[in-house]
Each structure stands twice: as C-alpha cells, then as structure tokens.
Enzyme design. Structure first.
Site, mmCIF file in Angstrom:
data_model
loop_
_atom_site.group_PDB
_atom_site.id
_atom_site.type_symbol
_atom_site.label_atom_id
_atom_site.label_comp_id
_atom_site.label_asym_id
_atom_site.label_seq_id
_atom_site.Cartn_x
_atom_site.Cartn_y
_atom_site.Cartn_z
ATOM 1 N N CYS A 81 0.790 -1.236 0.000
ATOM 2 C CA CYS A 81 0.000 0.000 0.000
ATOM 3 C C CYS A 81 0.819 1.281 0.000
ATOM 4 O O CYS A 81 0.484 2.240 -0.697
ATOM 5 C CB CYS A 81 -0.986 0.008 1.167
ATOM 6 S SG CYS A 81 -0.241 0.119 2.810
ATOM 7 N N HIS A 121 -2.714 0.800 7.109
ATOM 8 C CA HIS A 121 -2.979 0.741 5.662
ATOM 9 C C HIS A 121 -3.191 2.146 5.110
ATOM 10 O O HIS A 121 -4.119 2.849 5.516
ATOM 11 C CB HIS A 121 -4.202 -0.130 5.390
ATOM 12 C CG HIS A 121 -4.596 -0.177 3.944
ATOM 13 N ND1 HIS A 121 -3.723 -0.579 2.947
ATOM 14 C CD2 HIS A 121 -5.761 0.152 3.317
ATOM 15 C CE1 HIS A 121 -4.343 -0.510 1.778
ATOM 16 N NE2 HIS A 121 -5.575 -0.064 1.977
ATOM 17 N N ASP A 136 -7.970 3.786 -3.496
ATOM 18 C CA ASP A 136 -7.038 2.833 -2.888
ATOM 19 C C ASP A 136 -6.574 1.832 -3.940
ATOM 20 O O ASP A 136 -7.343 0.984 -4.390
ATOM 21 C CB ASP A 136 -7.724 2.109 -1.730
ATOM 22 C CG ASP A 136 -6.800 1.140 -1.008
ATOM 23 O OD1 ASP A 136 -5.597 1.102 -1.323
ATOM 24 O OD2 ASP A 136 -7.302 0.423 -0.117
#
Length: 289
Positions: A81, A121, A136
């Site tokens: 991420c 995250h 995302d």
C-alpha cells in the site's frame, strides 16, 4: 531505513506521467475530473500488482519516490500500500487533483470479535465535486477499482463488485468502515480514520510493516491482481480466482513450479532467479490459517 528527508523529497518529487500511463495502459484525458479518476482507479490494479516479494527477500521497502518509480514503473514490479498509493498520490497531484493521505485499520478476514489492530494501511482521500472520494490501489486481492464516496451510506458500484461504507468506531473514535459484497455477504475491509497524514508519517508504519514479526508480510506471501473481469489472489501458495461478483471461480494450492508460473503468467510479475528459494519456502509454509 528511516529517512528524515523523506517528506521533503516526496513533496517536491515529480512523476513521469508518460511512463506511468504507458505502464497502466491509459491514453485518455489528463484533466482532474471524476472520469479521469475512475479510469486510473480501474487500470492501475490491473497493471501494477500488489506484492510483498521484496520483504521476503530481505530487501526492505523504500518510500523514496525515485525508488518507488524505478520499481513499480521502470522494473514492472508491484508493491504494497505505501508504494502503490504513494505513487498514485503523486500522479493525481501532478494531474491537479487535491489529495490527502489517510490511514486505515485493517479488518479483512478477521472475526468480528477480534481486538482492534493498529492503523497500518495507507489510502487516499480525493476532494472532488464537493465530496471526499476514497481511492485505494493497494489492498491486495480486494483492491478498489473505482473511487468511492467516503461519507455516503449508499451501496456503491464498482467494475469489480459492490461496496458500502458505514459509520463505526474504535474505542470511541469515529471511523468509516469499508465493506465489500462477497456474493451477498458484506465483508469488512478496513476502517478509515479522519485526518491527513504527512508523507514522513508513513515511514515508521512502513518500517514496522516490513520488519516486525507480527506483520504478516514478514512471514507470508501476499499477492493480488484485479482485472476488468477477475480478481486473483495468492496467500502463500493458495491461489484464489474470483469473478466480478466476488464469487470464487477457482481455489487451490500450488506447487513451487505452479506458483512461479502463476506469478509470471497470471499476476504479470517479472519473476527473478533469486525468487526460487523463497517460493519453495512459501510452499513449505503452506496456507496460513
């Protein structure tokens, strides 16, 4: 790996848009509109897989923009991420979008009664058309392929299934929980907290993620690629193929040779010679419970 100059470098770092768009196969408009954002959000996870091979190889994960670009764009690799959304944030800012880095608490595949996990995250909040859009590109096999209205309670469609975002809290602190429709069952992905993070704020979380024994990235292979018609995921040597509704099409355990072939031919990674011992170890580990 802690770099006191990371935030300063990130703020000033340029990104080669031509190279990035070639990498993801995008040749559309470059104006900061919702249509542009939707197109990029769909194409990025298809072209740039989620993967943590460098952690298992003991290489560490650099968040220096030039290193991320060299890996994810130049070398045809993927990342997790902080790399994925760090790159995407700079791309969107270069296009003229107003973007904030946010942090989320992962809930994916955890029982409802599980103790809260730390925020680990990275996600993005894009201010557009008077709303905050959640973007995302770095959540493995259930990555978002469309921007979602972060503060809407409605069910939202994406090219790869339906999502909803609902109010929740952790120890009295309000959060928004992102949920995916998996064949009629709502499954929690993560909970997003308010408040932007500076680039340097991610450095400690990133270091924890690729070094701490409690981080699953240090002891398991996690890979994902999402195409317009399918989601592919690897957890160690367990391969799962889902369709756009979230239904499982195929799930099986792979041999070392099959794992290597899947990484190369299905996920699209340039498998390197020195990966072989790690892949053999991954098969020996088996699928985590």
């Amino acid at each position: 790996m802690f770099d006191a100059h990371l935030g300063e470098e990130s703020a000033a770092a340029a990104v080669d848009l031509d190279a990035y768009f070639k990498r993801i196969g995008y040749d559309g408009p470059r104006d900061p509109t919702l249509a542009t954002l939707r197109a990029i959000a769909q194409k990025h996870p298809d072209a740039i897989p989620f993967e943590n091979m460098d952690v298992l190889l003991g290489r560490g994960i650099s968040l220096v923009p030039a290193d991320i670009d060299a890996k994810l764009i130049g070398a045809g690799r993927g990342g997790y991420c902080y790399e994925q959304n760090g790159l995407l944030k700079r791309v969107l800012e270069t296009l003229g979008f107003q973007v904030e880095g946010l942090m989320a608490r992962v809930k994916w595949m955890l029982p409802e009664e599980a103790a809260p996990r730390p925020r680990s995250h990275q996600v993005l909040g894009v201010q557009l058309e008077g709303e905050t859009w959640l973007v995302d590109a770095g959540f493995g096999g259930c990555v978002l392929t469309a921007p979602l209205r972060l503060f809407s309670d409605e069910i939202q469609d994406s090219p790869n299934g339906k999502f909803r975002i609902v109010d929740t809290q952790t120890n009295g602190v309000p959060e928004r929980q992102v949920q995916a429709d998996l064949s009629g069952r709502w499954a929690a992905l993560y909970q997003v907290s308010k408040g932007a993070w500076a680039e340097i704020d991610y450095e400690q979380a990133n270091y924890f993620t690729y070094t701490h024994p409690s981080s699953h990235f240090t002891w398991s292979l996690t890979v994902g690629r999402t195409t317009p018609t399918a989601r592919y995921a690897l957890k160690n040597n367990r391969f799962t193929h889902r369709d756009v509704t979230g239904a499982v099409v195929e799930q099986r355990d792979l041999s070392a040779a099959e794992l290597e072939a899947t990484l190369r031919d299905v996920i699209g990674l340039p498998v390197e010679t020195d990966w072989k011992p790690v892949l053999e170890q991954v098969v020996a580990w088996g699928t985590p419970a």
